[in-house]
Design a protein around this motif. Structure first.
Motif, PDB file in Angstrom:
ATOM      1  N   ASP A   1       0.835  -1.210   0.000  1.00 13.94           N
ATOM      2  CA  ASP A   1       0.000   0.000   0.000  1.00 13.94           C
ATOM      3  C   ASP A   1       0.868   1.257   0.000  1.00 13.94           C
ATOM      4  O   ASP A   1       0.662   2.178  -0.796  1.00 13.94           O
ATOM      5  CB  ASP A   1      -0.905   0.028   1.239  1.00 13.94           C
TER       6      ASP A   1
ATOM      7  N   TRP B   1       2.868   1.771  -3.247  1.00 14.45           N
ATOM      8  CA  TRP B   1       2.036   2.254  -4.348  1.00 14.45           C
ATOM      9  C   TRP B   1       1.681   3.721  -4.176  1.00 14.45           C
ATOM     10  O   TRP B   1       1.725   4.500  -5.138  1.00 14.45           O
ATOM     11  CB  TRP B   1       0.756   1.428  -4.466  1.00 14.45           C
TER      12      TRP B   1
ATOM     13  N   ALA C   1      -1.645   0.611 -10.376  1.00 12.98           N
ATOM     14  CA  ALA C   1      -2.862   0.632  -9.566  1.00 12.98           C
ATOM     15  C   ALA C   1      -3.542  -0.730  -9.591  1.00 12.98           C
ATOM     16  O   ALA C   1      -4.128  -1.162  -8.579  1.00 12.98           O
ATOM     17  CB  ALA C   1      -3.818   1.715 -10.069  1.00 12.98           C
ATOM     18  N   THR C   2      -3.471  -1.422 -10.716  1.00 12.97           N
ATOM     19  CA  THR C   2      -4.024  -2.771 -10.805  1.00 12.97           C
ATOM     20  C   THR C   2      -3.269  -3.723  -9.877  1.00 12.97           C
ATOM     21  O   THR C   2      -3.868  -4.586  -9.223  1.00 12.97           O
ATOM     22  CB  THR C   2      -3.962  -3.279 -12.251  1.00 12.97           C
TER      23      THR C   2
ATOM     24  N   GLU D   1      -1.777  -2.829  -7.089  1.00  9.83           N
ATOM     25  CA  GLU D   1      -2.218  -2.482  -5.733  1.00  9.83           C
ATOM     26  C   GLU D   1      -3.608  -3.055  -5.450  1.00  9.83           C
ATOM     27  O   GLU D   1      -3.860  -3.579  -4.359  1.00  9.83           O
ATOM     28  CB  GLU D   1      -2.237  -0.957  -5.557  1.00  9.83           C
ATOM     29  N   GLN D   2      -4.473  -2.967  -6.415  1.00 10.61           N
ATOM     30  CA  GLN D   2      -5.829  -3.469  -6.248  1.00 10.61           C
ATOM     31  C   GLN D   2      -5.826  -4.964  -5.937  1.00 10.61           C
ATOM     32  O   GLN D   2      -6.632  -5.442  -5.136  1.00 10.61           O
ATOM     33  CB  GLN D   2      -6.630  -3.201  -7.532  1.00 10.61           C
ATOM     34  N   LYS D   3      -4.892  -5.706  -6.537  1.00  5.15           N
ATOM     35  CA  LYS D   3      -4.817  -7.156  -6.349  1.00  5.15           C
ATOM     36  C   LYS D   3      -4.070  -7.544  -5.075  1.00  5.15           C
ATOM     37  O   LYS D   3      -4.406  -8.545  -4.439  1.00  5.15           O
ATOM     38  CB  LYS D   3      -4.146  -7.805  -7.558  1.00  5.15           C
TER      39      LYS D   3
ATOM     40  N   LYS E   1      -7.017   0.727  -1.604  1.00  7.08           N
ATOM     41  CA  LYS E   1      -7.480  -0.062  -2.748  1.00  7.08           C
ATOM     42  C   LYS E   1      -8.639   0.630  -3.467  1.00  7.08           C
ATOM     43  O   LYS E   1      -8.752   0.547  -4.694  1.00  7.08           O
ATOM     44  CB  LYS E   1      -7.877  -1.457  -2.285  1.00  7.08           C
ATOM     45  N   THR E   2      -9.471   1.338  -2.710  1.00  7.90           N
ATOM     46  CA  THR E   2     -10.551   2.108  -3.333  1.00  7.90           C
ATOM     47  C   THR E   2      -9.981   3.228  -4.195  1.00  7.90           C
ATOM     48  O   THR E   2     -10.470   3.489  -5.305  1.00  7.90           O
ATOM     49  CB  THR E   2     -11.481   2.694  -2.255  1.00  7.90           C
TER      50      THR E   2
ATOM     51  N   ALA F   1      -7.101   3.142  -5.654  1.00  5.23           N
ATOM     52  CA  ALA F   1      -6.540   2.474  -6.831  1.00  5.23           C
ATOM     53  C   ALA F   1      -7.641   2.190  -7.860  1.00  5.23           C
ATOM     54  O   ALA F   1      -7.444   2.379  -9.066  1.00  5.23           O
ATOM     55  CB  ALA F   1      -5.841   1.181  -6.424  1.00  5.23           C
ATOM     56  N   THR F   2      -8.798   1.750  -7.391  1.00  2.00           N
ATOM     57  CA  THR F   2      -9.915   1.474  -8.295  1.00  2.00           C
ATOM     58  C   THR F   2     -10.366   2.739  -9.011  1.00  2.00           C
ATOM     59  O   THR F   2     -10.629   2.730 -10.219  1.00  2.00           O
ATOM     60  CB  THR F   2     -11.095   0.871  -7.506  1.00  2.00           C
TER      61      THR F   2
END
Length: 211
Positions: free
Chosen positions: A63, A66, A170-171, A173-175, A183-184, A186-187
């Motif tokens: 986190d 990123w 960001a993808t 981080e999302q994973k 993560k939100t 990143a989305t």
């Protein structure tokens, strides 16, 4: 038990500080997340062990890494976007630059807020690094002296590299991230920057000179 937990980190932060020229991001392999150390065969599954180590909502190394990378990349892009009103009167380019600046400035502000909540250093760990999607000082100087179609061509290349790479990291981080708020973010970044990328026009072969 802590020794049995595989701490995750974004690979691009370790091996990606290489080339930052326009177009590099298109050819770079998508960032992956790998363990810094592997758990022994007899260890309990990492996911169940990790739940005993990190409290819900805690910031993981992934986190923080990123957030720091996102902030560093955006800081490099903003001076590029600031040049657009003085280098072209093309409404399409000016509108897109304003949209990219607005959404990514908001993401930068939020990234800094989350780094503060995480107690992470406020200094930029990527200062001087030339990674995919990061505009270098020489490239910025070239943009400042460019006009017409040359400026449009360079601008398109830098925006494409930046938008592509920010979506990729960001993808990752999302994973692999753990903090829900991070993560939100990143989305949100994936959605907005992919939209900007889809709307990126081709350089105008006959641009109007700036007034």
């Amino acid at each position: 038990m802590r020794a049995h937990v595989a701490l995750l980190t974004v690979t691009v932060l370790i091996a990606g500080c290489a080339g930052g020229s326009p177009g590099t991001a298109d050819s770079a392999a998508p960032p992956t997340v790998v363990p810094q150390s592997a758990a022994p065969q007899s260890a309990a599954p990492a996911a169940s062990t990790a739940s005993n180590v990190s409290s819900p909502g805690a910031f993981s190394p992934t986190d923080i890494a990123w957030l720091q990378l996102t902030a560093a990349m955006t800081q490099r892009l903003l001076p590029v976007l600031d040049l657009v009103p003085t280098r072209t009167t093309d409404p399409t380019w000016r509108r897109l630059a304003a949209q990219v600046r607005a959404s990514n400035s908001a993401d930068l502000t939020r990234s800094r807020e989350l780094l503060g909540e995480a107690g992470a250093p406020t200094t930029n760990p990527h200062e001087g690094h030339d990674m995919p999607g990061m505009v270098t000082a020489d490239e910025l100087a070239a943009l400042r002296s460019a006009t017409g179609n040359t400026f449009h061509r360079l601008l398109a290349a830098h925006l494409r590299a930046y938008l592509t790479q920010t979506v990729r990291v960001a993808t990752a981080e999302q994973k692999a991230g753990t903090n829900p708020t991070t993560k939100t973010l990143a989305t949100t970044l994936i959605h907005t920057n992919q939209t900007h990328l889809n709307n990126l026009p081709n350089p105008n072969p006959n641009p109007r000179p700036p007034r």
